[in-house]
Scaffold this motif. Structure first.
Motif, mmCIF file in Angstrom:
data_model
loop_
_atom_site.group_PDB
_atom_site.id
_atom_site.type_symbol
_atom_site.label_atom_id
_atom_site.label_comp_id
_atom_site.label_asym_id
_atom_site.label_seq_id
_atom_site.Cartn_x
_atom_site.Cartn_y
_atom_site.Cartn_z
ATOM 1 N N LYS A 47 0.835 -1.156 -0.002
ATOM 2 C CA LYS A 47 0.103 0.136 0.051
ATOM 3 C C LYS A 47 0.896 1.255 0.011
ATOM 4 O O LYS A 47 2.137 1.314 0.587
ATOM 5 N N ILE A 48 0.418 2.298 -0.466
ATOM 6 C CA ILE A 48 1.198 3.765 -0.536
ATOM 7 C C ILE A 48 0.731 4.571 0.551
ATOM 8 O O ILE A 48 -0.362 4.632 0.791
ATOM 9 N N SER A 49 1.866 4.960 1.102
ATOM 10 C CA SER A 49 1.472 6.287 2.168
ATOM 11 C C SER A 49 2.289 7.514 1.570
ATOM 12 O O SER A 49 3.622 7.093 1.105
ATOM 13 N N THR A 50 1.914 8.755 1.619
ATOM 14 C CA THR A 50 2.624 9.898 1.240
ATOM 15 C C THR A 50 2.634 11.040 2.202
ATOM 16 O O THR A 50 1.834 11.241 2.800
ATOM 17 N N THR A 51 3.668 11.701 2.237
ATOM 18 C CA THR A 51 3.742 12.917 3.073
ATOM 19 C C THR A 51 4.290 14.006 2.040
ATOM 20 O O THR A 51 5.394 13.641 1.697
ATOM 21 N N THR A 52 3.707 15.053 1.930
ATOM 22 C CA THR A 52 4.671 16.188 1.353
ATOM 23 C C THR A 52 4.772 17.364 2.180
ATOM 24 O O THR A 52 4.085 17.652 3.062
ATOM 25 N N TYR A 53 6.091 17.597 2.561
ATOM 26 C CA TYR A 53 6.542 18.761 3.414
ATOM 27 C C TYR A 53 6.575 20.012 2.587
ATOM 28 O O TYR A 53 7.237 20.109 1.379
#
Lengths: 285, 385, 239
Positions: free
Chosen positions: B70-76
């Motif tokens: 599964k994919i998880s993402t975070t953008t800073y």
């Protein structure tokens, strides 16, 4: 050359007049409350969004401008009562509070409206061509409104009871109090009025440029330069400083270029600080 | 109400967690400007990550080798500042243990973060970042996924010469006064000369400029046939267009630089924006573009910037490379990227790998190149050869 | 019947106590003076009465009403008015605007009456009406300060050092005005370093030393008091 000079002067006067509106509120708040309201640019930004939102709801441009500015002014009063009254007279604390508020308001605008550029429908179109000088009608309108607002503001300060009390509080708050002036009322009124002026400026400029959460930063920077130039707390100083800055920028960036212009303007400010630390017009409201 | 919502959420969490024994998580990090001048592009970057995450997870995950992820993402948010980009890169690597990162957008940030990614063997898909230095020194883990002027300026000028060569001779170029602007100006000076145009003025202005009247007064006096807003932000470009028209300028406009058709239209107004030409990285009239744009609009409530499509394609290429490698080890994935090229963009057209002749190594994704001409508030698209 | 009543009033700035348990009373319609050296606490006491400084202890009443804790901007409605030490005019405002500030709480009609009265007392102010207060001479500034204090049509006028730094001729004008004001029924509490002048104008006097009442009595008696003569009258015999 004469033709170019006339164009430079007109461009400078119009952009200068909008600088003045922001600087007036900033300098008045500083004169009366000894608070450097570095969130002033965000009240400008709110005025621009106010016009955007209200015209989206079908209001005409001018009613939207007025109502938007009044809402911004009222919000200013609330901010004064909630936050700024605790830091009156303590310039460093006030500065920090204002910077904090500035960050919060920008972040709120970003959350509500997103980072996109929004456009406000222009109330007028076309360009006035006087042969030697051409002025877009919308800028002419902004310049005219700005000078009109300055005049009204002058009459308010000179001929009304509350305006007189504001000047008195700026000069000697305690002595004004024993004449029966309630200082807290004047603080809130002055802060609100200053924010209303910033809101008007934002609303006036909204159709000329675009609206985004950071549009207040530039006019805030200009306003600060102007009050240093004209004298912190000085109303005539804000007018003279604003027009001078507008014309100087227009002159330098037309004849040389924008980068050199920014440098020369900065050099001018440093020169004023060295030669006349109190500013061109000194400190009086 | 709140209580039942909590229970429901917890329950949903349980269901989602149930098949977790089978699934691993693939983390994709993002670094982009979410609050500053480049926030439109930052949102497009974040949006691409979210859309890829959404579709992979909705499909039950992605199978790479023998594992399903599964994919998880975070953008800073780096606010377009290099020191914040470095902080974001460190945070992604140290705290989130990211092995794959999309961004940063700003050239200064990408250059500053480059050694961090190289040292930690983290694949970094750089977006935008119009500087040669991003690609210099044969990086192993850095790929630039969007076209830069080096890629698109020649095809566009060739097209322009062939189609409008008789009308456009005198050209003025306007760029912001910073590293990206200087690079752009140097490249354009050379390219315009090579293509037989007469560059009559080059202007560098401060990024904060909103009132272009003084500058334009001087430039229009040169009688240009075309003004190129080049590396200007889309909003600045729109203001330049509008103010020049109001000052009586009758010539053409082009923006051979970072795309932003919606911002240009907004800032210039429909009337003034008519006929403005600009580099566009994807054809908005295609089915693939429209579908992606709808999904973006659901997430953000407004139209998608075309750069989101480039980012989306880049992430799909990355996932395809992982599948090809059968592994999420970055060495293997990096080696697999050339093997999945050419890759079909969701909007049609092939994405190929190139850059050796310009930068020394083939780490540049070369996307289809378009020119969009604003026509009646919309875009008329022409593909470059 | 006494009208202004101070009961054990103490005033402090931080840890420094300026006034210690001072009690005094002023008869309605009287002129009473407070004598004392620099730093004896005279101005502090006036500022406390008008509400510019909070009390550390004690009570103040005016015409039977408790004034303890009254804030400065409310005092004017109770009929109190202060011409402060150093005049403290609004320097950027014109004479007319300074006077208008004095009538801030007055109605338009009352303001016109007060203005006529002030111009009657100080005709010079009428000539200078459009001039910025900061550009006036010392004597004119003092007239403007007293004039401003009179614009609210007060029943109790507090005068802080009205003769300070003035030429003898001007002091005479100011003294005459004070007598005239008092003749219209205004109660006056006057702080002065010029003891000779103060004792001549007043019917009763208090002498403050380091924040305490050292001596008090009818002015006529104090003029002949050897202690007062030695310290405040410089040993000069008076008429």
């Amino acid at each position: 050359m004469g033709q170019l000079l006339a164009q430079i002067l007109v461009n400078g006067l119009i952009s200068g007049s909008t600088y003045v509106l922001v600087a007036l509120g900033f300098t008045m708040i500083s004169g009366i409350m000894r608070v450097l309201n570095f969130a002033h640019g965000e009240f400008y930004m709110m005025g621009a969004y106010g016009v955007y939102v209200l015209t989206q709801y079908g209001l005409g441009y001018f009613p939207a401008l007025l109502i938007g500015a009044i809402i911004v002014g009222a919000f200013g009063v609330v901010m004064e009562r909630l936050i700024f009254r605790w830091v009156i007279g303590r310039e460093v604390n006030g500065l920090i509070v204002a910077l904090g508020l500035s960050v919060v308001l920008k972040a709120l605008a970003l959350i509500i409206f997103g980072p996109v550029e929004l456009a406000v429908t222009r109330p007028v179109h076309g360009t006035l061509d006087l042969g030697s000088v051409s002025i877009p009608y919308d800028r002419l309108l902004v310049g005219g409104c700005a000078f009109g607002i300055m005049l009204l503001f002058y009459f308010f300060l000179t001929f009304t009871r509350v305006g007189l009390a504001m000047r008195a509080v700026a000069q000697d708050e305690k002595i004004a109090a024993i004449q029966g002036v309630r200082p807290s009322f004047i603080h809130a009124a002055a802060f609100g009025l200053g924010c209303l002026l910033a809101g008007l400026a934002g609303g006036l400029m909204a159709p000329i440029y675009t609206v985004n959460p950071t549009i207040g930063e530039l006019p805030m920077g200009k306003a600060f330069v102007i009050v240093i130039l004209g004298g912190l707390g000085s109303i005539p100083g804000a007018v003279v400083g604003g027009l001078l800055l507008g014309i100087a920028e227009s002159f330098f960036s037309t004849l040389i270029d924008g980068t050199v212009s920014a440098m020369l303007v900065f050099a001018l400010v440093v020169l004023v600080i060295i030669v006349r630390p109190q500013g061109l017009m000194g400190r009086s409201l | 109400m709140t209580r039942s919502l909590l229970v429901a959420t917890a329950f949903a969490g349980l269901i989602a967690a149930a098949p977790a024994h089978a699934d691993k998580t693939l983390f994709l990090g993002g670094i982009g400007d979410l609050s500053g001048q480049g926030a439109v592009w930052g949102q497009a970057l974040q949006g691409a990550l979210r859309m890829v995450q959404q579709e992979v997870n909705d499909a039950g995950g992605i199978k790479i080798g023998n594992e399903t992820y599964k994919i998880s993402t975070t953008t800073y948010d780096d606010a377009y500042q290099s020191q914040k980009a470095v902080a974001a890169a460190n945070r992604l690597i140290d705290q989130d243990e990211a092995k794959f990162v999309l961004g940063p957008l700003a050239a200064s940030g990408a250059i500053a973060a480059k050694p961090i990614f190289e040292q930690n063997q983290v694949i970094d898909l750089v977006v935008g970042a119009y500087s040669r230095k991003v690609m210099e020194g044969n990086p192993k883990y850095i790929f630039r996924v969007s076209n830069t002027p080096v890629e698109f300026i020649k095809p566009i000028l060739t097209w322009l010469k062939a189609n409008n060569g008789d009308k456009i001779k005198r050209v003025v170029v306007m760029n912001p006064n910073d590293e990206a602007g200087w690079d752009m100006q140097e490249l354009e000076t050379k390219s315009y000369a090579e293509h037989g145009f007469d560059l009559v003025a080059k202007e560098l202005y401060e990024r904060s400029t909103k009132d272009f009247q003084p500058i334009l007064t001087r430039l229009i006096a040169q009688n240009p046939d075309m003004i190129d807003m080049a590396g200007s932000s889309p909003a600045s470009a729109g203001l330049i267009v509008r103010q020049a028209r109001e000052m009586g300028y009758k010539g053409k406009f082009i923006k051979i630089g970072g795309p932003g058709p919606r911002e240009i239209l907004t800032a210039a107004g429909k009337e003034a924006a008519e006929g403005v030409m600009q580099y566009i990285p994807a054809d908005p009239s295609t089915e693939g573009y429209k579908k992606l744009s709808e999904r973006f609009a659901k997430l953000y409530g407004h139209d998608m910037d075309p750069s989101a499509l480039t980012n989306y394609d880049a992430l799909k290429i990355l996932l395809a490379a992982m599948q090809k490698a059968g592994s999420i080890e970055t060495d293997k994935v990096a080696a697999a990227i050339p093997q999945v090229m050419p890759f079909k963009s969701i909007a049609g057209g092939d994405i190929v790998l190139g850059g050796k002749s310009d930068y020394g190594s083939d780490h540049q994704f070369i996307n289809p190149i378009f020119v969009g001409t604003t026509t009646d508030g919309g875009l008329k698209i022409v593909q470059m050869q | 019947m006494s009208s202004l009543e101070l009961d054990k009033v103490s005033v402090a700035y931080g840890n420094i106590q300026a006034v210690h348990e001072v009690s005094l009373s002023v008869r309605q319609g009287a002129v009473v003076c407070l004598l004392g050296a620099n730093g004896a606490g005279k101005s502090s006491l006036l500022n406390a009465i008008i509400g510019l400084i909070p009390l550390r202890g004690g009570k103040i009443s005016w015409q039977g009403r408790d004034m303890t804790g009254t804030r400065a901007f409310e005092a004017v409605r109770q009929g109190l008015s202060l011409s402060p030490e150093g005049r403290r005019l609004f320097p950027g405002l014109t004479v007319m605007e300074n006077l208008a500030m004095g009538a801030y709480r007055q109605t338009r009609g009352d303001t016109a009456v007060s203005l006529e009265r002030v111009f009657g007392l100080f005709p010079r102010l009428k000539e200078r009406a459009r001039q910025r207060a900061g550009s006036l001479s010392g004597g004119e500034q003092q007239m403007c300060a007293i004039g401003r204090a009179m614009m609210s049509n007060p029943s109790l006028l507090l005068l802080d050092e009205p003769s300070l730094g003035l030429a003898p001729k001007v002091i005479g004008d100011v003294a005459r005005a004070i007598t005239e004001i008092n003749a219209t029924g205004v109660t006056i509490l006057i702080v002065e370093q010029n003891a000779k002048l103060a004792l001549r104008l007043s019917e009763y006097a208090y002498v403050l030393e380091t924040g305490r009442v050292a001596l008090h009595g009818p002015s006529k008696e104090l003029i002949d008091d050897p202690h007062v003569r030695a310290i405040y009258l410089g040993g000069v015999a008076t008429a």
